[in-house]
Scaffold this motif. Structure first.
Motif, mmCIF file in Angstrom:
data_model
loop_
_atom_site.group_PDB
_atom_site.id
_atom_site.type_symbol
_atom_site.label_atom_id
_atom_site.label_comp_id
_atom_site.label_asym_id
_atom_site.label_seq_id
_atom_site.Cartn_x
_atom_site.Cartn_y
_atom_site.Cartn_z
ATOM 1 N N LEU A 1 25.638 74.546 2.157
ATOM 2 C CA LEU A 1 26.987 74.037 1.931
ATOM 3 C C LEU A 1 27.776 75.053 1.126
ATOM 4 N N ARG A 2 28.921 75.461 1.662
ATOM 5 C CA ARG A 2 29.799 76.417 0.997
ATOM 6 C C ARG A 2 31.188 75.821 0.889
ATOM 7 N N GLY A 3 32.012 76.444 0.055
ATOM 8 C CA GLY A 3 33.367 75.944 -0.103
ATOM 9 C C GLY A 3 34.142 75.936 1.192
ATOM 10 N N GLY A 4 33.848 76.881 2.088
ATOM 11 C CA GLY A 4 34.573 76.970 3.343
ATOM 12 C C GLY A 4 33.943 76.227 4.491
ATOM 13 N N GLY A 5 32.805 75.567 4.290
ATOM 14 C CA GLY A 5 32.160 74.840 5.371
ATOM 15 C C GLY A 5 30.658 74.771 5.172
ATOM 16 N N ARG A 6 29.911 74.631 6.262
ATOM 17 C CA ARG A 6 28.458 74.539 6.167
ATOM 18 C C ARG A 6 27.801 75.212 7.366
ATOM 19 N N ILE A 7 26.550 75.600 7.155
ATOM 20 C CA ILE A 7 25.746 76.229 8.195
ATOM 21 C C ILE A 7 24.398 75.516 8.235
ATOM 22 N N SER A 8 23.943 75.176 9.428
ATOM 23 C CA SER A 8 22.660 74.499 9.600
ATOM 24 C C SER A 8 21.787 75.321 10.538
ATOM 25 N N CYS A 9 20.607 75.735 10.035
ATOM 26 C CA CYS A 9 19.708 76.589 10.820
ATOM 27 C C CYS A 9 18.472 75.808 11.252
ATOM 28 N N THR A 10 18.135 75.928 12.531
ATOM 29 C CA THR A 10 16.985 75.233 13.091
ATOM 30 C C THR A 10 16.196 76.178 13.983
ATOM 31 N N ARG A 11 14.925 75.829 14.231
ATOM 32 C CA ARG A 11 14.097 76.549 15.194
ATOM 33 C C ARG A 11 14.120 75.779 16.510
ATOM 34 N N LEU A 12 14.158 76.498 17.612
ATOM 35 C CA LEU A 12 14.319 75.874 18.920
ATOM 36 C C LEU A 12 13.034 75.928 19.732
ATOM 37 N N THR A 13 12.867 74.910 20.575
ATOM 38 C CA THR A 13 11.810 74.939 21.585
ATOM 39 C C THR A 13 12.372 75.346 22.936
ATOM 40 N N ASP A 14 13.667 75.064 23.142
ATOM 41 C CA ASP A 14 14.317 75.380 24.411
ATOM 42 C C ASP A 14 15.756 75.809 24.139
ATOM 43 N N PRO A 15 15.992 77.117 23.992
ATOM 44 C CA PRO A 15 17.344 77.604 23.691
ATOM 45 C C PRO A 15 18.391 77.196 24.734
ATOM 46 N N LYS A 16 18.004 77.147 26.012
ATOM 47 C CA LYS A 16 18.960 76.781 27.053
ATOM 48 C C LYS A 16 19.431 75.338 26.892
ATOM 49 N N VAL A 17 18.497 74.452 26.576
ATOM 50 C CA VAL A 17 18.874 73.051 26.359
ATOM 51 C C VAL A 17 19.786 72.942 25.146
ATOM 52 N N PHE A 18 19.444 73.689 24.098
ATOM 53 C CA PHE A 18 20.287 73.666 22.898
ATOM 54 C C PHE A 18 21.706 74.119 23.237
ATOM 55 N N GLN A 19 21.839 75.210 23.973
ATOM 56 C CA GLN A 19 23.154 75.719 24.330
ATOM 57 C C GLN A 19 23.936 74.711 25.165
ATOM 58 N N GLN A 20 23.245 74.027 26.061
ATOM 59 C CA GLN A 20 23.910 73.037 26.902
ATOM 60 C C GLN A 20 24.440 71.879 26.061
ATOM 61 N N LYS A 21 23.589 71.337 25.167
ATOM 62 C CA LYS A 21 23.994 70.210 24.348
ATOM 63 C C LYS A 21 25.091 70.622 23.359
ATOM 64 N N ALA A 22 24.968 71.837 22.812
ATOM 65 C CA ALA A 22 25.989 72.326 21.889
ATOM 66 C C ALA A 22 27.319 72.491 22.606
ATOM 67 N N ALA A 23 27.273 73.030 23.830
ATOM 68 C CA ALA A 23 28.501 73.221 24.598
ATOM 69 C C ALA A 23 29.201 71.893 24.857
ATOM 70 N N GLU A 24 28.440 70.863 25.167
ATOM 71 C CA GLU A 24 29.036 69.556 25.436
ATOM 72 C C GLU A 24 29.810 69.052 24.212
ATOM 73 N N MET A 25 29.225 69.196 23.040
ATOM 74 C CA MET A 25 29.875 68.712 21.828
ATOM 75 C C MET A 25 31.066 69.591 21.443
ATOM 76 N N LEU A 26 30.921 70.899 21.612
ATOM 77 C CA LEU A 26 31.997 71.805 21.222
ATOM 78 C C LEU A 26 33.186 71.697 22.169
ATOM 79 N N VAL A 27 32.923 71.475 23.446
ATOM 80 C CA VAL A 27 34.020 71.275 24.407
ATOM 81 C C VAL A 27 34.793 70.012 24.045
ATOM 82 N N THR A 28 34.073 68.966 23.721
ATOM 83 C CA THR A 28 34.723 67.718 23.325
ATOM 84 C C THR A 28 35.572 67.910 22.075
ATOM 85 N N ALA A 29 35.037 68.681 21.117
ATOM 86 C CA ALA A 29 35.749 68.884 19.858
ATOM 87 C C ALA A 29 36.974 69.781 20.023
ATOM 88 N N SER A 30 36.904 70.731 20.964
ATOM 89 C CA SER A 30 37.997 71.685 21.132
ATOM 90 C C SER A 30 39.032 71.249 22.157
#
Length: 470
Positions: free
Chosen positions: A89-118
């Motif tokens: 947690l920083r004054g300008g926001g936050r960063i969350s780091c995780t280890r992945l089992t399937d980077p492609k699935v992560f990118q797909q799920k992240a894209a869905e949420m980021l498209v909705t947000a943008s």
């Protein structure tokens, strides 16, 4: 052998991928090893909604939702349910780091949420130097995205106000890219502390390990900047045989180098409620008494007065009904050192000391044998004097304390909404009473200890215990 194996397993735990300039870091070495903590929070959350796991799960990632108690929710996002998770947690926001089992699935799920947000059709990734990144402007303001390399991903969101890009998103993206590009440095402090969750406050030099069970939450940590004097383990304490009673019961031995600091803190409080007391003479009495203290001290807070006036300094001083005891080396010398009190405004001699009438109440100073007692309540002072044992007992730590959570809840209930309106500094106590009061009233005890370590640092532990049955 067991201790060596435990130490080795802790040392081998994944190090936190913590962002530089982070104000707070939460590190979970294994996301599947939180059963004890979540068991406590599940039960505590029945009385305090803020502690429910579902509440703080939502803070673990900037834009993805999961339940750490259900590994499948992580797997569906391409995140390793046995891997580490670190939130910075920083004054300008936050960063969350995780280890992945399937980077492609992560990118797909992240894209869905980021498209909705943008509100855009897609969130286009770019790759440079082996690091894949996404950085989008959210419709609600600020930016969000991630950096990914191999099996490591660090997601971020900026806490930008309004819809103008303030550059924080780019700063966080750069930091996220750095974090996935380098192996994290191990933190030796974590290896020395038990816990399934670690909270780090870099600015205060504090690290706390958290673990638990259905009936206990255990915290153990180290800190380099606590506003406390140095303590020393005493072995035998004159107060070691006493039974803990009251809202707060704490016994300690202050190291010789910290006696003046401890006495100065008490003196400053007394001077605030007795502005007519001559400062030079107050300081002179304090110095003379400090020269004859062994460092063994006891603090007892019996409770909080009903409907205290918390809007003034003297009102807050007299709100807790409390008394302090300190062992002296020479009773005759201390009696002589206290003699100037007889000439202070509002002072009256008593059988074993002095009563000093000040704004808001009366201070009591009593000397019995080698025990000096100072209190703001006559009944508590007398009770403490009567309870002092003839013989001491060994204590394993320099400081030990117990809290009666039911009395604490009752005390917090004395802070009213009108108190907060008059003094915003009381808002924290008022909110604590509202949120944690019901849980405290259903808790069994809170206890802990503290030891001084090298370089002015302290090591401490606290255990919050619930009844065996709900």
């Amino acid at each position: 052998m067991i201790s060596l194996a435990l130490a080795a397993s802790l040392a081998a735990a994944p190090a936190p991928r913590a962002a530089t300039s982070a104000e707070t870091v939460v590190h979970i070495p294994r996301t599947d090893a939180l059963q004890g903590v979540t068991a406590f929070l599940d039960r505590a959350g029945q009385s305090a909604a803020l502690l429910r796991p579902v509440v703080w799960y939502a803070e673990l990632h900037p834009f993805l939702s999961f339940d750490l108690s259900q590994p499948a929710t992580l797997t569906r996002l391409g995140i390793d349910p046995t891997g580490p998770l670190t939130v910075s947690l920083r004054g300008g926001g936050r960063i969350s780091c995780t280890r992945l089992t399937d980077p492609k699935v992560f990118q797909q799920k992240a894209a869905e949420m980021l498209v909705t947000a943008s509100g855009k059709a897609e969130a286009t990734p770019t790759t440079s130097g082996g690091v894949t990144t996404v950085n989008v402007l959210r419709e609600s303001g600020g930016r969000a995205g991630y950096a990914l390399k191999g099996q490591e991903a660090c997601a971020f969101s900026s806490a930008s106000g309004g819809f103008v890009d303030d550059g924080q998103g780019q700063v966080l993206l750069k930091e996220a890219s750095r974090l996935v590009s380098k192996a994290p440095k191990s933190d030796a402090r974590l290896a020395q502390l038990p816990g399934s969750v670690y909270v780090l406050l870099p600015g205060r030099g504090m690290v706390v390990g958290v673990d638990g069970s259905a009936t206990e939450l255990r915290l153990e940590g180290t800190a380099t900047q606590l506003p406390l004097p140095p303590f020393q383990a005493s072995g035998t304490s004159p107060y070691g045989a006493m039974k803990p009673e009251g809202l707060l019961f704490s016994r300690a031995r202050v190291a010789p180098a910290g006696v003046s600091q401890a006495v100065g803190s008490v003196t400053a409080s007394i001077q605030q409620v007795c502005p007519s007391c001559p400062p030079a003479q107050v300081a002179s009495v304090a110095r003379a008494v400090a020269e004859h203290l062994t460092g063994h001290v006891l603090m007892v807070v019996d409770g909080v007065r009903s409907r205290p006036n918390l809007r003034t300094l003297e009102g807050r001083f007299f709100a807790p009904r409390q008394a302090f005891a300190a062992e002296v080396t020479d009773a005759a010398a201390v009696k002589s050192a206290l003699a100037p009190l007889a000439k202070f405004p509002g002072a009256k001699a008593t059988e074993d000391g002095y009563a000093l009438d000040v704004k808001g109440g009366t201070l009591f100073v009593r000397l019995k044998g080698r025990q000096l007692v100072v209190g703001n309540d006559e009944a508590v002072s007398r009770s403490l004097l009567a309870a002092l044992p003839q013989a001491g007992a060994k204590l394993p730590h320099a400081v030990e304390y117990t809290v009666d959570p039911k009395r604490l809840a009752s005390g917090l209930n004395q802070v009213s909404l009108m108190d907060v309106v008059a003094d915003k500094q009381l808002a924290g106590l008022f909110a604590m009473g509202l949120e944690l009061g019901p849980l405290l009233s259903r808790s069994e005890r809170i206890s802990g200890w503290l030891d001084s370590t090298t370089g002015g640092a302290h090591r401490f532990s606290t255990t919050w215990t619930l009844p065996a049955t709900p």
